[in-house]
Design an enzyme around this catalytic site. Structure first.
Site, PDB file in Angstrom:
ATOM      1  N   HIS A 160     -17.038  32.565  19.916  1.00  0.00           N
ATOM      2  CA  HIS A 160     -17.237  32.264  21.333  1.00  0.00           C
ATOM      3  C   HIS A 160     -18.367  31.268  21.462  1.00  0.00           C
ATOM      4  CE1 HIS A 160     -17.501  32.897  25.637  1.00  0.00           C
ATOM      5  NE2 HIS A 160     -18.816  33.034  25.494  1.00  0.00           N
ATOM      6  N   GLY A 187      11.368   8.827  26.195  1.00  0.00           N
ATOM      7  CA  GLY A 187      10.221   9.651  26.612  1.00  0.00           C
ATOM      8  C   GLY A 187       9.844  10.714  25.600  1.00  0.00           C
ATOM      9  N   GLU A 215      14.131   7.623  30.298  1.00  0.00           N
ATOM     10  CA  GLU A 215      14.590   8.633  29.348  1.00  0.00           C
ATOM     11  C   GLU A 215      16.005   9.070  29.757  1.00  0.00           C
ATOM     12  OE1 GLU A 215      13.526  10.443  26.468  1.00  0.00           O
ATOM     13  OE2 GLU A 215      15.559  11.197  26.824  1.00  0.00           O
ATOM     14  N   THR A 231       0.834  -1.206   0.000  1.00  0.00           N
ATOM     15  CA  THR A 231       0.000   0.000   0.000  1.00  0.00           C
ATOM     16  C   THR A 231       0.864   1.250   0.000  1.00  0.00           C
ATOM     17  OG1 THR A 231      -0.070  -0.141   2.406  1.00  0.00           O
ATOM     18  CG2 THR A 231      -1.969  -1.022   1.215  1.00  0.00           C
ATOM     19  N   LEU A 232       0.305   2.320  -0.565  1.00  0.00           N
ATOM     20  CA  LEU A 232       0.986   3.620  -0.494  1.00  0.00           C
ATOM     21  C   LEU A 232       0.721   4.230   0.886  1.00  0.00           C
ATOM     22  CD1 LEU A 232       0.081   5.067  -4.024  1.00  0.00           C
ATOM     23  CD2 LEU A 232       2.224   3.981  -3.288  1.00  0.00           C
ATOM     24  N   CYS A 241       3.586   6.958   7.823  1.00  0.00           N
ATOM     25  CA  CYS A 241       2.520   7.783   8.403  1.00  0.00           C
ATOM     26  C   CYS A 241       1.158   7.111   8.315  1.00  0.00           C
ATOM     27  CB  CYS A 241       2.499   9.129   7.699  1.00  0.00           C
ATOM     28  SG  CYS A 241       1.251  10.240   8.333  1.00  0.00           S
TER      29      CYS A 241
HETATM   30  P1  FAD Z   1       7.994   7.368   5.016  1.00  0.00           P
HETATM   31  O1  FAD Z   1       6.631   7.613   5.511  1.00  0.00           O
HETATM   32  O2  FAD Z   1       8.944   6.633   5.885  1.00  0.00           O
HETATM   33  O3  FAD Z   1       7.847   6.635   3.628  1.00  0.00           O
HETATM   34  C1  FAD Z   1       8.940   6.123   2.957  1.00  0.00           C
HETATM   35  C2  FAD Z   1       8.441   5.043   2.043  1.00  0.00           C
HETATM   36  O4  FAD Z   1       9.521   4.613   1.221  1.00  0.00           O
HETATM   37  C3  FAD Z   1       7.951   3.802   2.789  1.00  0.00           C
HETATM   38  O5  FAD Z   1       6.671   3.464   2.346  1.00  0.00           O
HETATM   39  C4  FAD Z   1       8.975   2.720   2.421  1.00  0.00           C
HETATM   40  O6  FAD Z   1       8.416   1.438   2.327  1.00  0.00           O
HETATM   41  C5  FAD Z   1       9.469   3.215   1.073  1.00  0.00           C
HETATM   42  N1  FAD Z   1      10.808   2.752   0.747  1.00  0.00           N
HETATM   43  C6  FAD Z   1      11.939   2.894   1.470  1.00  0.00           C
HETATM   44  N2  FAD Z   1      12.988   2.372   0.817  1.00  0.00           N
HETATM   45  C7  FAD Z   1      12.509   1.878  -0.342  1.00  0.00           C
HETATM   46  C8  FAD Z   1      13.110   1.219  -1.430  1.00  0.00           C
HETATM   47  N3  FAD Z   1      14.409   0.973  -1.473  1.00  0.00           N
HETATM   48  N4  FAD Z   1      12.327   0.842  -2.458  1.00  0.00           N
HETATM   49  C9  FAD Z   1      10.990   1.086  -2.448  1.00  0.00           C
HETATM   50  N5  FAD Z   1      10.364   1.715  -1.426  1.00  0.00           N
HETATM   51  C10 FAD Z   1      11.128   2.119  -0.391  1.00  0.00           C
HETATM   52  N6  FAD Z   1       4.353  12.553  11.863  1.00  0.00           N
HETATM   53  C11 FAD Z   1       3.460  13.563  11.952  1.00  0.00           C
HETATM   54  O7  FAD Z   1       3.620  14.568  11.270  1.00  0.00           O
HETATM   55  N7  FAD Z   1       2.385  13.472  12.791  1.00  0.00           N
HETATM   56  C12 FAD Z   1       2.165  12.391  13.572  1.00  0.00           C
HETATM   57  O8  FAD Z   1       1.195  12.347  14.321  1.00  0.00           O
HETATM   58  C13 FAD Z   1       3.084  11.319  13.487  1.00  0.00           C
HETATM   59  N8  FAD Z   1       2.892  10.208  14.221  1.00  0.00           N
HETATM   60  C14 FAD Z   1       3.765   9.178  14.090  1.00  0.00           C
HETATM   61  C15 FAD Z   1       3.543   8.028  14.852  1.00  0.00           C
HETATM   62  C16 FAD Z   1       4.400   6.951  14.744  1.00  0.00           C
HETATM   63  C17 FAD Z   1       4.148   5.720  15.552  1.00  0.00           C
HETATM   64  C18 FAD Z   1       5.506   7.027  13.847  1.00  0.00           C
HETATM   65  C19 FAD Z   1       6.442   5.869  13.709  1.00  0.00           C
HETATM   66  C20 FAD Z   1       5.741   8.162  13.095  1.00  0.00           C
HETATM   67  C21 FAD Z   1       4.873   9.245  13.221  1.00  0.00           C
HETATM   68  N9  FAD Z   1       5.070  10.415  12.478  1.00  0.00           N
HETATM   69  C22 FAD Z   1       4.188  11.446  12.596  1.00  0.00           C
HETATM   70  C23 FAD Z   1       6.209  10.578  11.558  1.00  0.00           C
HETATM   71  C24 FAD Z   1       5.767  10.364  10.115  1.00  0.00           C
HETATM   72  O9  FAD Z   1       5.222   9.081   9.983  1.00  0.00           O
HETATM   73  C25 FAD Z   1       6.969  10.531   9.180  1.00  0.00           C
HETATM   74  O10 FAD Z   1       7.573  11.776   9.413  1.00  0.00           O
HETATM   75  C26 FAD Z   1       6.528  10.459   7.738  1.00  0.00           C
HETATM   76  O11 FAD Z   1       5.909   9.222   7.439  1.00  0.00           O
HETATM   77  C27 FAD Z   1       7.735  10.658   6.810  1.00  0.00           C
HETATM   78  O12 FAD Z   1       7.328  10.599   5.490  1.00  0.00           O
HETATM   79  P2  FAD Z   1       8.344  10.197   4.335  1.00  0.00           P
HETATM   80  O13 FAD Z   1       7.564  10.311   3.074  1.00  0.00           O
HETATM   81  O14 FAD Z   1       9.586  10.963   4.461  1.00  0.00           O
HETATM   82  O15 FAD Z   1       8.764   8.698   4.612  1.00  0.00           O
END
Ligand code: FAD
Length: 596
Positions: free
Chosen positions: A569, A298, A320, A147-148, A152
């Protein structure tokens, strides 16, 4: 000898946001010593010499410039050659002064060719791909999972919020007894709850797949790795979960590439392999029933997951290394959260390290060291590792394209999100802190616009830049803690003179009506220019309100602009106008200011 900050390009002064070594460490030439951050980019500063660190001369929050001394070294003699200049870029690059690897040349055929290939389908990647397609480019999006949506949507922001919402409703219902309405004890069907969370993520990721189709973005499922600065190899993967390779391989040619390969959870190497020791992805699966849970780290992610588990019945300990929880937010905000949540915790261990763990039939026995460390190992049913995330920069063959990747796996970029290689851009978690989805999305749009500008000859798009003044942070705990721009603690440390407007929610009609008046809203104005430079909110729905402070900062608003904007308000958002009025001295909803 003293190691100094080298020429870091177009910046007079940049703030130190990480110190990566300590006194006594042996460092190599080119090893990263500190991370600095300007309002445009962050970069790691490497050592120009090898040796043993005698003394660190900088600390977090310091401002440094070319020539500032970072540390003193007992030298081992080896001195680095002068750092290689970054490849020409249209905007002065904040690229780290790290030697660029020699690029490979791929001489085979390509199976498909695109204007733009985006590596990684997370928030950064899909936003970049969709924006570029909307602007008229032929785009492919490469994602290894089924999935895409990346971390996040699949295992981060969204599933955690689906669970936090359920936890918040359960906590709210509990609290209703004080208001005269009593409900029975909740009965939790964990399988149904997990199915609900999966349905939420499925709805969103399915929506992304549909939108990719509508835009004619070609989604290639597989693991991508760079062959050179114009070609990417994609090894096809299959299965609903995981990234099992099918053996099929194709090569795609690109005019431009955006690396959006994200990050993954840091694993503490000394923790044993055991299903009762999980990272955030494992915690979201809710496979282990935990009477007693340890959160290692933490920060926001650990505390959010802890909130869910606690509401579902777990007792919490948190450990922490730093002196505070939720580092980065002002202490006064965190204090309100901590007081409200004290009942969830048995032990909050600060200035304390986890140093070992043993998996036994009755639980995971964890050993600690430091200020808050219990003398004996402690037993836990579940241990959540939430000690940060590490970028995937070293796993994508970036060196084949000649792209610079730092020791820690980050890819330095300029304000147009371009790496040191003109055809390759990078965005999202892989380019640096803060690792947040909203930062990734905005960076993705910038990269897509610059690329479309270059390929379609559009001068306006070509000038697109990531020039956000601020990026908000939110802990979706209960109460929520949200902040943006300069914090009060940071202003104090840097000697920035501020005027503060603080509106306590004990004076907010809506917060009182909701039975949740523990919070406050705080705005910080520059004493000289009177413009807003930061703000923080602690209270229910703080995350939904912080965007208004970010907008005010971007627009250069002052206390009169915000205070005279009529807020409806009774709302919690009204507290923003009131806080501005407090700063201005015109608030009639708090006791009068005593005349001097
Ligand atoms: P990612 O979301 O990491 O996406 C990268 C993608 O690249 C992945 O799907 C991966 O499979 C793919 N990929 C990697 N290498 C390869 C490869 N070689 N070939 C093909 N595909 C590849 N951020 C917020 O702003 N708000 C929140 O509330 C929040 N909550 C979070 C809660 C948790 C539990 C976690 C773990 C993170 C949270 N984050 C939150 C952080 C947020 O998820 C990330 O900052 C965000 O997903 C980063 O987006 P990105 O596109 O850089 O990378």
């Amino acid at each position: 000898m003293e190691v100094q900050v080298p020429d870091i390009g177009d910046f007079d002064e940049v703030g130190v946001i990480e110190v990566l070594v300590k006194a006594g460490d042996t460092v190599k030439v080119e090893q990263s010593l500190i991370t600095v951050e300007s309002d445009k980019a962050s970069m790691e500063i490497p050592s120009s010499a090898a040796g043993v660190v005698k003394e660190i001369k900088v600390k977090l929050g310091d401002k440094v410039a070319k020539g500032s001394v970072i540390l003193s070294l007992e030298s081992e003699g080896a001195t680095a050659p002068a750092p290689a200049p970054a490849a020409p870029a249209p905007v002065p690059a904040a690229a780290a002064p790290v030697q660029a690897p020699a690029a490979a040349t791929y001489s085979g055929n390509a199976d498909q060719a695109f204007d733009l290939v985006v590596l990684g389908g997370g928030p950064g990647g899909y936003s970049a791909a969709f924006r570029a397609a909307d602007l008229g480019l032929k785009v492919a999006l490469v994602e290894r999972y089924a999935t895409l949506g990346g971390v996040c949507l699949n295992v981060g922001c969204i599933p955690s919020k689906a669970l936090l919402h359920v936890a918040a409703v359960m906590d709210e219902v509990n609290h209703m007894a004080d208001l005269g309405v009593k409900f029975g004890e909740p009965e939790v069907d964990i399988d149904k709850l997990r199915a609900h969370k999966n349905k939420v993520t499925g709805k969103l990721t399915g929506g992304l797949a549909a939108m990719a189709k509508m835009r004619k973005v070609t989604v290639l499922r597989g693991v991508g790795s760079l062959l050179d600065a114009q070609h990417l190899k994609v090894e096809a993967t299959e299965g609903a979960v995981g990234q099992a390779k099918t053996g099929a391989v194709q090569t795609v040619a690109f005019k431009r590439l955006i690396i959006a390969a994200g990050s993954q959870a840091v694993r503490l190497p000394f923790l044993p392999d055991d299903p009762r020791i999980v990272d955030s992805t494992g915690a979201l699966e809710m496979q282990v029933e935990a009477e007693k849970m340890l959160i290692v780290g933490g920060g926001i992610i650990g505390l959010e997951m802890g909130t869910v588990y606690s509401t579902l019945g777990s007792r919490l300990d948190v450990v922490e290394m730093l002196p505070t929880l939720m580092t980065g937010a002002d202490r006064d905000l965190v204090k309100v959260w901590q007081k409200f949540n004290a009942y969830r915790f048995d032990n909050i261990m600060l200035n304390t390290k986890t140093v070992g763990a043993e998996a036994k039939p009755d639980g995971i026995w964890v050993t600690f060291e430091g200020e808050g460390a219990p003398k004996e190992p402690q037993r836990y049913d579940l241990v959540l590792q939430a000690v940060g995330r590490t970028p995937n920069g070293k796993k994508i063959g970036a060196e084949n394209a000649g792209v610079v990747v730092t020791d820690r796996g980050f890819i330095p970029v300029d304000v147009q999100m371009r790496t040191n290689v003109p055809s390759v851009f990078a965005i999202g978690d892989i380019v640096g802190q803060p690792m947040l989805a909203h930062k990734a999305v905005h960076e993705g749009h910038v990269a897509a616009e610059v690329i479309a500008g270059e390929l379609l000859g559009d001068e306006k798009l070509k000038k697109s830049q990531f020039d956000a003044r601020v990026i908000p942070s939110v802990a979706y705990t209960d109460p929520e803690v949200a902040w943006v721009g300069i914090t009060e603690d940071e202003a104090k440390a840097k000697g920035i003179k501020i005027t503060k407007g603080l509106f306590p929610w004990t004076a907010s009609g809506r917060a009182i009506a909701n039975g949740r008046d523990e919070g406050f809203t705080k705005l910080l104005f520059d004493e000289e220019s009177h413009r807003i430079i930061g703000g923080g909110i602690v209270g229910t729905h703080a995350g939904n309100m912080i965007g208004e402070i970010a907008l005010a900062i971007e627009m250069g608003a002052d206390a009169v602009d915000i205070g005279k904007t009529i807020h409806p308000h009774p709302t919690l958002g009204e507290s923003l106008g009131m806080a501005a009025e407090v700063a201005h001295g015109s608030c009639t909803d708090v006791p009068p200011v005593r005349k001097k």
